[in-house]
Scaffold this motif. Structure first.
Motif, mmCIF file in Angstrom:
data_model
loop_
_atom_site.group_PDB
_atom_site.id
_atom_site.type_symbol
_atom_site.label_atom_id
_atom_site.label_comp_id
_atom_site.label_asym_id
_atom_site.label_seq_id
_atom_site.Cartn_x
_atom_site.Cartn_y
_atom_site.Cartn_z
ATOM 1 N N LEU A 1 -13.675 -30.023 30.397
ATOM 2 C CA LEU A 1 -13.327 -31.389 29.989
ATOM 3 C C LEU A 1 -14.256 -31.909 28.896
ATOM 4 N N ASN A 2 -15.559 -31.658 29.049
ATOM 5 C CA ASN A 2 -16.507 -32.106 28.022
ATOM 6 C C ASN A 2 -16.252 -31.423 26.690
ATOM 7 N N SER A 3 -15.882 -30.120 26.751
ATOM 8 C CA SER A 3 -15.598 -29.399 25.510
ATOM 9 C C SER A 3 -14.392 -29.988 24.795
ATOM 10 N N LYS A 4 -13.365 -30.388 25.547
ATOM 11 C CA LYS A 4 -12.182 -30.988 24.936
ATOM 12 C C LYS A 4 -12.481 -32.394 24.413
ATOM 13 N N ARG A 5 -13.290 -33.158 25.154
ATOM 14 C CA ARG A 5 -13.583 -34.534 24.739
ATOM 15 C C ARG A 5 -14.444 -34.586 23.487
ATOM 16 N N LEU A 6 -15.258 -33.546 23.262
ATOM 17 C CA LEU A 6 -16.126 -33.544 22.076
ATOM 18 C C LEU A 6 -15.321 -33.615 20.782
ATOM 19 N N THR A 7 -14.110 -33.057 20.793
ATOM 20 C CA THR A 7 -13.290 -33.043 19.576
ATOM 21 C C THR A 7 -12.123 -34.016 19.680
ATOM 22 N N SER A 8 -12.199 -34.993 20.581
ATOM 23 C CA SER A 8 -11.133 -35.977 20.692
ATOM 24 C C SER A 8 -11.167 -36.941 19.500
ATOM 25 N N TYR A 9 -10.040 -37.593 19.262
ATOM 26 C CA TYR A 9 -9.943 -38.489 18.112
ATOM 27 C C TYR A 9 -10.886 -39.684 18.249
ATOM 28 N N ARG A 10 -11.072 -40.203 19.471
ATOM 29 C CA ARG A 10 -11.956 -41.363 19.677
ATOM 30 C C ARG A 10 -13.395 -41.026 19.295
ATOM 31 N N ILE A 11 -13.872 -39.842 19.705
ATOM 32 C CA ILE A 11 -15.240 -39.431 19.360
ATOM 33 C C ILE A 11 -15.376 -39.235 17.860
ATOM 34 N N LEU A 12 -14.384 -38.574 17.249
ATOM 35 C CA LEU A 12 -14.468 -38.320 15.806
ATOM 36 C C LEU A 12 -14.398 -39.622 15.007
ATOM 37 N N ARG B 1 -22.375 -21.850 31.762
ATOM 38 C CA ARG B 1 -22.331 -23.314 31.695
ATOM 39 C C ARG B 1 -22.930 -23.829 30.384
ATOM 40 N N ILE B 2 -22.447 -23.265 29.294
ATOM 41 C CA ILE B 2 -22.949 -23.591 27.948
ATOM 42 C C ILE B 2 -21.775 -23.988 27.075
ATOM 43 N N ILE B 3 -22.024 -24.976 26.211
ATOM 44 C CA ILE B 3 -21.061 -25.361 25.177
ATOM 45 C C ILE B 3 -21.745 -25.204 23.827
ATOM 46 N N ASN B 4 -21.125 -24.417 22.926
ATOM 47 C CA ASN B 4 -21.609 -24.241 21.564
ATOM 48 C C ASN B 4 -20.883 -25.221 20.651
ATOM 49 N N LEU B 5 -21.656 -25.990 19.878
ATOM 50 C CA LEU B 5 -21.103 -26.938 18.924
ATOM 51 C C LEU B 5 -21.299 -26.383 17.524
ATOM 52 N N TYR B 6 -20.225 -26.330 16.733
ATOM 53 C CA TYR B 6 -20.273 -25.756 15.393
ATOM 54 C C TYR B 6 -19.822 -26.807 14.384
ATOM 55 N N ALA B 7 -20.467 -26.743 13.199
ATOM 56 C CA ALA B 7 -20.077 -27.559 12.047
ATOM 57 C C ALA B 7 -20.021 -26.648 10.837
ATOM 58 N N GLU C 1 -26.101 -33.453 14.310
ATOM 59 C CA GLU C 1 -27.045 -34.244 15.110
ATOM 60 C C GLU C 1 -26.413 -35.551 15.582
ATOM 61 N N GLN C 2 -25.738 -36.234 14.676
ATOM 62 C CA GLN C 2 -25.104 -37.489 15.050
ATOM 63 C C GLN C 2 -23.959 -37.267 16.059
ATOM 64 N N TRP C 3 -23.239 -36.188 15.901
ATOM 65 C CA TRP C 3 -22.151 -35.850 16.841
ATOM 66 C C TRP C 3 -22.699 -35.638 18.257
ATOM 67 N N LEU C 4 -23.777 -34.868 18.340
ATOM 68 C CA LEU C 4 -24.365 -34.572 19.640
ATOM 69 C C LEU C 4 -24.985 -35.822 20.260
ATOM 70 N N ALA C 5 -25.729 -36.595 19.474
ATOM 71 C CA ALA C 5 -26.371 -37.794 20.007
ATOM 72 C C ALA C 5 -25.347 -38.825 20.461
ATOM 73 N N LEU C 6 -24.285 -38.990 19.660
ATOM 74 C CA LEU C 6 -23.247 -39.949 20.016
ATOM 75 C C LEU C 6 -22.572 -39.579 21.335
ATOM 76 N N TYR C 7 -22.252 -38.327 21.506
ATOM 77 C CA TYR C 7 -21.550 -37.927 22.727
ATOM 78 C C TYR C 7 -22.446 -38.032 23.951
ATOM 79 N N LEU C 8 -23.722 -37.645 23.826
ATOM 80 C CA LEU C 8 -24.622 -37.713 24.976
ATOM 81 C C LEU C 8 -24.842 -39.155 25.427
ATOM 82 N N SER C 9 -24.941 -40.068 24.472
ATOM 83 C CA SER C 9 -25.125 -41.475 24.847
ATOM 84 C C SER C 9 -23.881 -42.040 25.526
ATOM 85 N N LEU C 10 -22.705 -41.711 24.976
ATOM 86 C CA LEU C 10 -21.471 -42.172 25.599
ATOM 87 C C LEU C 10 -21.288 -41.581 26.992
#
Length: 662
Positions: free
Chosen positions: A88-99, A132-138, A151-160
């Motif tokens: 679920l977290n992996s799918k939410r990271l690329t959701s339109y609301r987060i982006l 139990r790992i998620i890789n984030l790519y840019a 960095e901003q993507w990761l910080a934003l999601y962790l705070s939310l």
């Protein structure tokens, strides 16, 4: 036809040098065109691919790794929760609301104008459930932009995620407590309802045997079964007794058995005593002795008594059985009436019992839901097993080298593709522009006929030799003679050519084809009469030097019968105007109508040569051919030694003697 005559051949003086020169020049020109097509196709494809490959900008990639750690699970059902949370977290990271939120934050802090659509193309995730790992790519063309975006993507999601987790936990606990209070109130109401219903309907337990109404119907059913069994048994006994009485047998009541046995014993004793006295005294004395006479009277009295007791016992037994049958039947009817009444009562009780069971199950479900809700509240307040601790294992970085495109690999692929496409273009060009072979030229020959022949025979022999020398195909096949003999042999017709001739032939042509390909010689063909055809057996009698009877196909027999209908026996089958030359011309005309190549090569000699080859190829011995085909000269037979046989030599009766024309 003869293959042994020597002829003088004068070849034509016209050469073929000019046609060979033209063909050579055409082949060279076509070869140059092929090289040009191959080279041009390769260069166009390869140069176009190189421009596209090397004009692409390099692609860079930055990466971050986060790890999810969960508290120890309380039971086995919670082991699948971490995997679901990671997905679920992996799918939410690329959701339109987060982006969308990330786009606004990048615009405010770094002045980067990246809309959600562009971010969706740049950012993607990859989960690894086992660790139990998620890789984030840019990824992108500008390497220095990737690190701040990631960095901003990761910080934003962790705070939310932290805010949502805290809010959801408090809200879940409050909502759970409210649900628990409502459930407990519902449980109290349901329990009172179940107890009141049980008292009103006299329901002791859910077990059917423990309730009086159902246990009573069970005992009543057993009594009815017993009454039915007694009725059946007494009825069977009564019927058996009546059958025995009808047969004249003596039936005794079981109660009277002892009394009858005593009377029978007394009778046997008196009879034994009288038998002993009869041995000692005469009959006259026994009739005069008062004691003996008294014993005889007692014997008669006992015998009469036995008869009376037996009859009385029999009547009594039948009457008792009839009363038993009537009593058991009345008892059975009474029990059935009582059982029907109890059945209606039991049906109503069953409905009440089902309703009681439904209410009990509903109460149990409410109690289970309350217990589950209590367990969930305890887990959330004490252990909180579903809340993960997120650790950043690898922070975003500025990439120093591109990950794509692979210029040299793509160059090699483009080179291979260019080679394949150029070869395909060459094959396509070769298929469209086939090299035309020079047409075979006909060679003229002057044949000097042998002396000693008539003019017609010389002309026929000359035409035959010209056709033999004009053979086009010189290849050695299983049904074709060798190349050395081909110059002196008639043309061998293929199966296709023979069938095409038969299709376009008229009546006489069909008859000629049938007879020649069944073993009739040309000279014998012109001498056949109506009397030689046997319509009863579909056979043809060939007279002459080699008389023989040939089997005809049905269609050939029908043609001959129609030709000989209402004709005298001595009438010649074929027209008297026909001769060898006319028959050869008939073959040429049929070949022309069928559209076959080189129709001038078709002749009666070619048909006979085809038939003899047909027999030899099946395994016929050369010296056995005259049994079917009539006379064949030894020199002519020698030419067929080169024909390939199918297997070992065979007798004539083992061969197929009729060539198939359809």
């Amino acid at each position: 036809m003869s293959f042994s005559e020597n002829v003088e051949v004068i070849p034509s003086q016209n050469g073929a040098g000019s046609s060979d020169q033209i063909a050579t020049q055409e082949a060279k020109r076509l070869q140059k065109q092929k090289w040009w097509v191959l080279t041009a196709t390769f260069l166009v494809i390869f140069v176009t691919a190189m421009i596209w490959i090397w004009s692409r900008a390099p692609i860079y990639q930055s990466q971050a790794i986060i790890h999810f750690s969960y508290a120890q699970a309380l039971n086995n059902e919670q082991t699948a929760v971490p995997e679901e949370q990671i997905t679920l977290n992996s799918k939410r990271l690329t959701s339109y609301r987060i982006l969308e939120m990330l786009s606004l934050k990048l615009d405010e802090e770094y002045s980067l104008n990246l809309n959600p659509e562009m971010l969706a193309q740049m950012l993607f995730t990859e989960e690894q459930l086992s660790s139990r790992i998620i890789n984030l790519y840019a990824t992108g063309e500008q390497a220095e932009v990737l690190q701040p975006v990631l960095e901003q993507w990761l910080a934003l999601y962790l705070s939310l995620l932290a805010e949502e987790t805290e809010d959801n936990t408090e809200q879940d606990i409050s909502l759970g407590q409210q649900k628990l209070i409502a459930l407990e109130e519902k449980i109290i109401e349901q329990r009172l309802l179940v107890e009141q219903y049980s008292e009103d309907n006299n329901i002791i337990s859910m077990e059917r045997d423990e309730n009086r109404a159902l246990s009573k119907i069970k005992s009543m059913g057993a009594a009815l079964d017993q009454a039915e069994s007694q009725h059946a048994e007494s009825t069977s006994t009564l019927n058996s007794v009546k059958q025995s009485i009808a047969k004249g047998e003596q039936v005794t009541h079981p109660v009277d058995k002892n009394r009858l046995d005593e009377v029978k014993k007394a009778i046997r004793d008196l009879e034994a005593t009288l038998a002993q006295l009869a041995q000692r005294y005469t009959p006259e004395y026994m009739n005069l002795d008062p004691a003996i006479v008294n014993q005889k009277r007692n014997l008669d009295s006992l015998q009469n008594r036995l008869i009376e007791i037996s009859a009385e016992s029999q009547e009594k037994f039948v009457a008792d059985l009839q009363r038993t049958v009537l009593a058991s039947k009345d008892k059975q009817k009474q029990l059935e009436i009582q059982l029907n009444e109890l059945g209606r009562e039991a049906q109503l009780f069953n409905q009440k019992l089902e309703e009681y069971g439904r209410q009990t199950r509903s109460l149990k479900q409410l109690e289970e839901q309350a217990q589950q809700l209590k367990d969930q509240l305890v887990e959330k307040e004490v252990q909180k097993p579903f809340q993960a601790k997120i650790n950043v294992l690898e922070a975003p970085f500025i990439p120093s080298y591109p990950i794509a495109p692979h210029y040299w690999r793509d160059t090699a692929i483009a080179g291979g593709a260019a080679v394949l496409m150029s070869l395909f273009a060459l094959l396509l060009f070769s298929f469209i522009h086939r090299h035309k072979q020079p047409a075979a030229t006909m060679t003229s020959y002057t044949v000097v006929p042998p002396t000693g022949l008539t003019f017609n025979q010389q002309a026929a022999q000359q035409a035959l030799e010209q056709q033999q020398m004009a053979m086009l195909e010189q290849q050695n096949t299983p049904l074709q003679l060798g190349q050395a003999e081909a110059a002196n042999a008639a043309r061998l017709l293929s199966d296709f050519e023979v069938k095409e001739l038969y299709k376009v032939a008229n009546r006489d042509g069909k008859i000629v084809l049938h007879l020649l390909l069944s073993g009739v010689r040309t000279d014998e063909l012109l001498a056949l009469t109506v009397a030689d055809v046997d319509s009863q057996t579909n056979t043809l009698l060939v007279n002459g030097e080699f008389p023989r009877s040939l089997r005809l196909k049905d269609d050939c027999a029908q043609l001959l019968i129609g030709l000989s209908l209402n004709q005298p026996p001595e009438k010649v089958l074929l027209s008297s105007r026909l001769d060898v030359q006319q028959l050869d011309q008939m073959m040429i005309n049929m070949a022309h109508d069928a559209g076959l190549a080189y129709p001038e090569q078709f002749s009666m000699a070619a048909l006979r040569h085809t038939y003899l080859t047909f027999l030899v190829s099946q395994g016929a011995r050369l010296n056995d051919l005259e049994q079917v085909a009539g006379y064949v000269s030894p020199a002519e037979l020698g030419l067929y030694r080169q024909v390939n046989r199918r297997g070992e030599p065979k007798d004539i009766d083992q061969l197929e003697l009729q060539y198939s024309l359809v």
